[in-house]
Design an enzyme around this catalytic site. Structure first.
Site, PDB file in Angstrom:
ATOM      1  CG  ASP A  14      53.379  59.632  52.001  1.00 57.34           C
ATOM      2  OD1 ASP A  14      53.336  60.610  52.769  1.00 57.34           O
ATOM      3  OD2 ASP A  14      54.164  59.557  51.024  1.00 57.34           O
ATOM      4  CG  ASP A  16      54.025  65.493  49.228  1.00 59.09           C
ATOM      5  OD1 ASP A  16      53.926  66.265  48.264  1.00 59.09           O
ATOM      6  OD2 ASP A  16      53.602  65.767  50.371  1.00 59.09           O
ATOM      7  CG  ASP A 172      56.745  58.104  48.552  1.00 65.86           C
ATOM      8  OD1 ASP A 172      56.117  58.513  49.539  1.00 65.86           O
ATOM      9  OD2 ASP A 172      57.634  58.772  47.997  1.00 65.86           O
TER      10      ASP A 172
HETATM   11 MG   LIG Z   1      55.939  60.302  50.467  1.00 64.52          MG
END
Ligand SMILES: [Mg+2]
Length: 225
Positions: A14, A16, A172
């Site tokens: 991923d 961000d 995340d």
């Molecule tokens: Mg993320």
């Protein structure tokens, strides 16, 4: 372990909140605007957009609705300025570069699957000097649906020429974990300051930081689930 490692051909990151902590700056920049207007930014609504897009909750529209008027352009420009300032102060999150290097050394393919725009992701990765490390990027503009839908992961798998069973996702946020699992990948979750408060229980493995493990350790942990 040796057998499992041979089965793994790709790692998909991923962006961000996983490669770079943009999540705290984006949240904080809006929090400052809300506070300046004496309003509360509802965290339970905010988390709907973490790892996804503003379809579920639009912070500007929500605040404008609360105030009963549009926010002036200066306020919106200042918010973007604060966000940029805080993001530029961030370093690549711990362990990310080491895992990229290890994956390259092991001959694994590397991808990025992000609900943000291609310009955003490519711009930051280029600025950080790691854009060329990735064999393929798939972003919001490339697919019909952002995370938690599986489209981004399915598009990266196709682009890399690998199967879901041969690939590990690193995420995340709950939206990201769900997208990876829906696409059939195994998923490692690394929470940050925003997502640590959320339920990442759908991930196969949860770590405090990528710096806690070598890539071989990480593959071993995923294999043992
Ligand atoms: Mg993320």
């Amino acid at each position: 372990m040796a057998t499992f490692s041979r089965l793994i051909r790709a790692i998909v990151f991923d962006f961000d909140g996983l490669i770079l902590d943009t999540e705290e700056p984006v949240y904080r920049s809006w929090l400052e605007v809300y506070q300046a207007h004496g309003e509360e930014l509802p965290f339970e609504r905010w988390v709907q957009i973490v790892g996804s897009t503003t379809i579920g909750f639009h912070p500007q529209h929500h605040l404008e609705e609360r105030l009963g008027r549009s926010l002036p352009k200066e306020v919106l420009d200042r918010r973007i300025g604060r966000r940029t300032e805080m993001i530029l102060a961030q370093k690549v999150l711990p362990g990310v570069v080491q895992h990229i290097e290890s994956a390259k050394a092991m001959g694994l393919k590397l991808g990025v699957a992000s609900s943000s725009t291609g310009d955003w992701v490519r711009g930051h990765l280029a600025r950080l000097g790691i854009l060329d490390a990735f064999d393929c990027l798939r972003c919001r503009d490339d697919v019909a649906n952002a995370k938690p839908e599986p489209d981004l992961y399915l598009a990266v798998l196709e682009c890399l020429g690998v199967q879901a069973s041969e690939t590990i996702a690193i995420e995340d946020s709950p939206n990201g974990v769900m997208a990876a699992k829906r696409a059939g990948l195994r998923c490692v979750a690394i929470p940050n300051s925003i997502t640590a408060r959320l339920d990442l229980g759908q991930a196969d493995v949860i770590l405090g930081s990528l710096a806690e493990v070598t890539l071989a350790d990480l593959l071993r942990k995923v294999a043992s689930t």
